[in-house]
Design a protein around this motif. Structure first.
Motif, short mmCIF file in Angstrom:
data_model
loop_
_atom_site.label_atom_id
_atom_site.label_comp_id
_atom_site.label_asym_id
_atom_site.label_seq_id
_atom_site.Cartn_x
_atom_site.Cartn_y
_atom_site.Cartn_z
N MET A 216 7.09 -5.91 -2.33
CA MET A 216 8.08 -4.98 -1.77
C MET A 216 9.15 -4.65 -2.81
N LEU B 28 7.78 -2.06 -5.13
CA LEU B 28 7.77 -0.75 -4.48
C LEU B 28 9.18 -0.18 -4.40
N ALA B 29 10.14 -1.02 -4.07
CA ALA B 29 11.54 -0.59 -3.99
C ALA B 29 12.05 -0.15 -5.36
N LYS C 176 4.72 3.49 -7.46
CA LYS C 176 4.00 4.30 -6.48
C LYS C 176 2.50 4.14 -6.70
N GLU D 31 5.84 -3.90 6.47
CA GLU D 31 7.00 -3.41 5.71
C GLU D 31 6.63 -2.17 4.90
N ALA D 32 5.49 -2.22 4.23
CA ALA D 32 5.07 -1.09 3.39
C ALA D 32 4.88 0.18 4.23
N LYS E 129 6.58 1.07 6.72
CA LYS E 129 7.88 1.61 7.13
C LYS E 129 8.47 2.54 6.08
N SER E 130 8.01 2.40 4.84
CA SER E 130 8.55 3.17 3.73
C SER E 130 7.83 4.51 3.59
N ALA E 131 8.60 5.58 3.42
CA ALA E 131 8.00 6.91 3.29
C ALA E 131 7.05 6.99 2.10
N SER E 132 7.36 6.26 1.01
CA SER E 132 6.53 6.36 -0.19
C SER E 132 5.18 5.65 -0.07
N THR E 133 5.07 4.70 0.87
CA THR E 133 3.79 3.99 1.02
C THR E 133 3.22 4.08 2.44
N ARG E 134 3.80 4.94 3.25
CA ARG E 134 3.34 5.06 4.64
C ARG E 134 1.84 5.37 4.71
#
Length: 122
Positions: free
Chosen positions: A38, A41-42, A46, A67-68, A70-75
């Motif tokens: 995470m 990714l943060a 990408k 958790e991943a 929830k993030s727009a970049s890894t949805r």
């Protein structure tokens, strides 16, 4: 060149997967648990695909997937679970969390590469 994030607490498994993926032309980033994954990714990583183990310290694979997602970049990033777990309950949990595919260790390199080709964006 597609980048793949590999999460596994086994250094031997990370080394083996990295060798297979790099020889197939992929860039590889690694993390030893979900928390470290995470953080990567943060930090702006990408990946085109994420490979994760289930049983890891600090943050397991299922918590990582949740958790991943929830993030727009890894949805919508494909996430392949690669684990020694073969039980249906863990598989169902991973699928419910958002896993795209499930492979049981040890996985033949051709099986892994085939799964990646199917999941990578065209």
């Amino acid at each position: 060149m597609p980048a793949i994030l590999v999460l596994d607490d086994s250094a031997t498994m990370v080394m083996s997967l990295s060798r297979v993926l790099k020889s197939a032309g992929y860039e590889v980033e690694t993390a030893s648990n979900g928390k470290e994954g995470m953080a990567k990714l943060a930090g702006g990583l990408k990946p085109s695909v994420i490979l994760t183990d289930i049983n890891m310290p600090q943050m397991d694979g299922i918590a990582f997937i949740k958790e991943a997602r929830k993030s727009a970049s890894t949805r919508f990033t494909p996430i392949i679970v690669l684990t020694t777990e073969s039980g249906g309950q863990k598989r169902d949990e991973a699928r419910a969390a958002g896993a795209s595919a499930w492979l049981t260790k040890p996985t033949e390199p051709n099986e892994l590469l085939s799964a990646l080709k199917q999941l990578l964006p065209k």
